[in-house]
Design a protein around this motif. Sequence first.
Motif, PDB file in Angstrom:
ATOM      1  N   GLY A  33       0.787  -1.227   0.000  1.00 31.53           N
ATOM      2  CA  GLY A  33       0.000   0.000   0.000  1.00 31.53           C
ATOM      3  C   GLY A  33       0.818   1.276   0.000  1.00 31.53           C
ATOM      4  O   GLY A  33       0.278   2.359   0.152  1.00 31.53           O
ATOM      5  N   VAL A  34       2.135   1.162  -0.171  1.00 31.32           N
ATOM      6  CA  VAL A  34       3.003   2.344  -0.191  1.00 31.32           C
ATOM      7  C   VAL A  34       2.973   2.925  -1.605  1.00 31.32           C
ATOM      8  O   VAL A  34       3.461   2.297  -2.540  1.00 31.32           O
ATOM      9  CB  VAL A  34       4.445   1.988   0.234  1.00 31.32           C
ATOM     10  CG1 VAL A  34       5.360   3.194   0.149  1.00 31.32           C
ATOM     11  CG2 VAL A  34       4.440   1.393   1.636  1.00 31.32           C
ATOM     12  N   LYS A  35       2.401   4.111  -1.772  1.00 30.72           N
ATOM     13  CA  LYS A  35       2.207   4.700  -3.092  1.00 30.72           C
ATOM     14  C   LYS A  35       3.177   5.845  -3.404  1.00 30.72           C
ATOM     15  O   LYS A  35       3.577   6.017  -4.542  1.00 30.72           O
ATOM     16  CB  LYS A  35       0.772   5.230  -3.242  1.00 30.72           C
ATOM     17  CG  LYS A  35      -0.284   4.172  -3.014  1.00 30.72           C
ATOM     18  CD  LYS A  35      -0.238   3.125  -4.085  1.00 30.72           C
ATOM     19  CE  LYS A  35      -1.347   2.088  -3.902  1.00 30.72           C
ATOM     20  NZ  LYS A  35      -1.076   0.874  -4.611  1.00 30.72           N
ATOM     21  N   ASN A  36       3.525   6.617  -2.399  1.00 28.99           N
ATOM     22  CA  ASN A  36       4.407   7.763  -2.594  1.00 28.99           C
ATOM     23  C   ASN A  36       5.762   7.299  -3.120  1.00 28.99           C
ATOM     24  O   ASN A  36       6.335   6.327  -2.615  1.00 28.99           O
ATOM     25  CB  ASN A  36       4.572   8.500  -1.258  1.00 28.99           C
ATOM     26  CG  ASN A  36       5.506   9.664  -1.328  1.00 28.99           C
ATOM     27  OD1 ASN A  36       6.722   9.481  -1.351  1.00 28.99           O
ATOM     28  ND2 ASN A  36       4.950  10.856  -1.355  1.00 28.99           N
ATOM     29  N   LYS A  37       6.280   7.993  -4.142  1.00 28.00           N
ATOM     30  CA  LYS A  37       7.543   7.574  -4.789  1.00 28.00           C
ATOM     31  C   LYS A  37       8.718   7.604  -3.819  1.00 28.00           C
ATOM     32  O   LYS A  37       9.568   6.717  -3.835  1.00 28.00           O
ATOM     33  CB  LYS A  37       7.843   8.447  -6.011  1.00 28.00           C
ATOM     34  CG  LYS A  37       6.836   8.269  -7.121  1.00 28.00           C
ATOM     35  CD  LYS A  37       6.891   6.874  -7.686  1.00 28.00           C
ATOM     36  CE  LYS A  37       5.903   6.706  -8.822  1.00 28.00           C
ATOM     37  NZ  LYS A  37       5.585   5.327  -9.108  1.00 28.00           N
ATOM     38  N   GLN A  38       8.795   8.641  -2.976  1.00 29.55           N
ATOM     39  CA  GLN A  38       9.901   8.707  -2.024  1.00 29.55           C
ATOM     40  C   GLN A  38       9.789   7.584  -0.981  1.00 29.55           C
ATOM     41  O   GLN A  38      10.784   6.959  -0.623  1.00 29.55           O
ATOM     42  CB  GLN A  38       9.961  10.062  -1.331  1.00 29.55           C
ATOM     43  CG  GLN A  38      11.205  10.215  -0.475  1.00 29.55           C
ATOM     44  CD  GLN A  38      11.378  11.616   0.085  1.00 29.55           C
ATOM     45  OE1 GLN A  38      10.512  12.474  -0.069  1.00 29.55           O
ATOM     46  NE2 GLN A  38      12.500  11.838   0.732  1.00 29.55           N
ATOM     47  N   ALA A  39       8.573   7.316  -0.522  1.00 28.98           N
ATOM     48  CA  ALA A  39       8.366   6.226   0.435  1.00 28.98           C
ATOM     49  C   ALA A  39       8.701   4.879  -0.213  1.00 28.98           C
ATOM     50  O   ALA A  39       9.299   4.009   0.423  1.00 28.98           O
ATOM     51  CB  ALA A  39       6.936   6.242   0.956  1.00 28.98           C
ATOM     52  N   GLN A  40       8.357   4.707  -1.505  1.00 31.84           N
ATOM     53  CA  GLN A  40       8.703   3.477  -2.226  1.00 31.84           C
ATOM     54  C   GLN A  40      10.228   3.328  -2.332  1.00 31.84           C
ATOM     55  O   GLN A  40      10.757   2.227  -2.177  1.00 31.84           O
ATOM     56  CB  GLN A  40       8.087   3.475  -3.633  1.00 31.84           C
ATOM     57  CG  GLN A  40       6.760   2.806  -3.738  1.00 31.84           C
ATOM     58  CD  GLN A  40       6.825   1.297  -3.607  1.00 31.84           C
ATOM     59  OE1 GLN A  40       7.746   0.634  -4.060  1.00 31.84           O
ATOM     60  NE2 GLN A  40       5.815   0.739  -2.962  1.00 31.84           N
ATOM     61  N   LYS A  41      10.913   4.442  -2.567  1.00 36.10           N
ATOM     62  CA  LYS A  41      12.380   4.414  -2.632  1.00 36.10           C
ATOM     63  C   LYS A  41      12.964   3.942  -1.297  1.00 36.10           C
ATOM     64  O   LYS A  41      13.879   3.120  -1.267  1.00 36.10           O
ATOM     65  CB  LYS A  41      12.903   5.810  -2.994  1.00 36.10           C
ATOM     66  CG  LYS A  41      14.397   5.885  -3.149  1.00 36.10           C
ATOM     67  CD  LYS A  41      14.836   7.286  -3.515  1.00 36.10           C
ATOM     68  CE  LYS A  41      16.341   7.373  -3.563  1.00 36.10           C
ATOM     69  NZ  LYS A  41      16.817   8.728  -3.818  1.00 36.10           N
ATOM     70  N   HIS A  42      12.405   4.463  -0.208  1.00 36.26           N
ATOM     71  CA  HIS A  42      12.851   4.019   1.119  1.00 36.26           C
ATOM     72  C   HIS A  42      12.564   2.529   1.297  1.00 36.26           C
ATOM     73  O   HIS A  42      13.412   1.788   1.807  1.00 36.26           O
ATOM     74  CB  HIS A  42      12.165   4.813   2.233  1.00 36.26           C
ATOM     75  CG  HIS A  42      12.591   6.234   2.342  1.00 36.26           C
ATOM     76  ND1 HIS A  42      13.896   6.650   2.199  1.00 36.26           N
ATOM     77  CD2 HIS A  42      11.877   7.358   2.599  1.00 36.26           C
ATOM     78  CE1 HIS A  42      13.967   7.960   2.356  1.00 36.26           C
ATOM     79  NE2 HIS A  42      12.753   8.408   2.601  1.00 36.26           N
ATOM     80  N   LEU A  43      11.370   2.086   0.885  1.00 36.80           N
ATOM     81  CA  LEU A  43      10.997   0.685   1.040  1.00 36.80           C
ATOM     82  C   LEU A  43      11.960  -0.228   0.277  1.00 36.80           C
ATOM     83  O   LEU A  43      12.310  -1.305   0.753  1.00 36.80           O
ATOM     84  CB  LEU A  43       9.554   0.471   0.570  1.00 36.80           C
ATOM     85  CG  LEU A  43       8.864  -0.806   1.029  1.00 36.80           C
ATOM     86  CD1 LEU A  43       8.722  -0.856   2.550  1.00 36.80           C
ATOM     87  CD2 LEU A  43       7.498  -0.950   0.367  1.00 36.80           C
ATOM     88  N   LYS A  44      12.421   0.216  -0.883  1.00 32.23           N
ATOM     89  CA  LYS A  44      13.382  -0.568  -1.677  1.00 32.23           C
ATOM     90  C   LYS A  44      14.732  -0.671  -0.969  1.00 32.23           C
ATOM     91  O   LYS A  44      15.505  -1.590  -1.221  1.00 32.23           O
ATOM     92  CB  LYS A  44      13.597   0.060  -3.051  1.00 32.23           C
ATOM     93  CG  LYS A  44      12.466  -0.180  -4.004  1.00 32.23           C
ATOM     94  CD  LYS A  44      12.768   0.446  -5.356  1.00 32.23           C
ATOM     95  CE  LYS A  44      11.616   0.243  -6.310  1.00 32.23           C
ATOM     96  NZ  LYS A  44      11.860   0.833  -7.629  1.00 32.23           N
ATOM     97  N   SER A  45      15.025   0.268  -0.079  1.00 33.64           N
ATOM     98  CA  SER A  45      16.299   0.291   0.648  1.00 33.64           C
ATOM     99  C   SER A  45      16.293  -0.587   1.900  1.00 33.64           C
ATOM    100  O   SER A  45      17.342  -0.826   2.495  1.00 33.64           O
ATOM    101  CB  SER A  45      16.646   1.728   1.056  1.00 33.64           C
ATOM    102  OG  SER A  45      16.788   2.540  -0.079  1.00 33.64           O
ATOM    103  N   VAL A  46      15.123  -1.025   2.315  1.00 34.07           N
ATOM    104  CA  VAL A  46      14.986  -1.856   3.509  1.00 34.07           C
ATOM    105  C   VAL A  46      15.645  -3.219   3.243  1.00 34.07           C
ATOM    106  O   VAL A  46      15.449  -3.818   2.199  1.00 34.07           O
ATOM    107  CB  VAL A  46      13.493  -2.017   3.863  1.00 34.07           C
ATOM    108  CG1 VAL A  46      13.295  -3.035   4.963  1.00 34.07           C
ATOM    109  CG2 VAL A  46      12.893  -0.683   4.251  1.00 34.07           C
TER     110      VAL A  46
END
Length: 160
Positions: A33-46
């Motif tokens: 449910g993470v839609k924001n591009k910056q939040a998605q970028k962070h999620l990819k870094s996890v």
Amino acid sequence: MSEEKQYWLLKTEPGEWSWEDQAANGGITKWDGVKNKQAQKHLKSVKLGDLCFFYHSGAKARRVVGVVTVVREWYSDGGDDGVVDVKAVGEMRRPVDLKEMKGEKGLKGFALLRQPRLSVVPVPEDVWIRVCDLGGGYQGDGIVLESHDSDGDSGEEEDD
């Protein structure tokens, strides 16, 4: 050479997915449910093994309520956005409210306070430690708590 553990904050509306849901679900969940591009970028870094604060957002409950760990790194689940899998580690001994964090001088630069709309936020180690201190730690953190028996004697027991 292994990478250092990173820390994160993952937001959820308690009406959609609460700490109680996470714990009752066997503890493992797909964080989506993470839609924001910056939040998605962070999620990819996890990364696998990273620790994340489980944060209730919304009008009634803006607070850190628990800790989860990443058990599967970013992957596509067939949609446009990626997901990670997280597992419950433990509930905060005392929830830490947003208002309380805003009052802490050492947390002034924390991304949660600067960009409050992001649903995935990196947490510097010093901020992680301070928020854990504010909440008395979390169940499963290995901290030994002091307890008192009925005679008033002090004894130590591990909280897990």
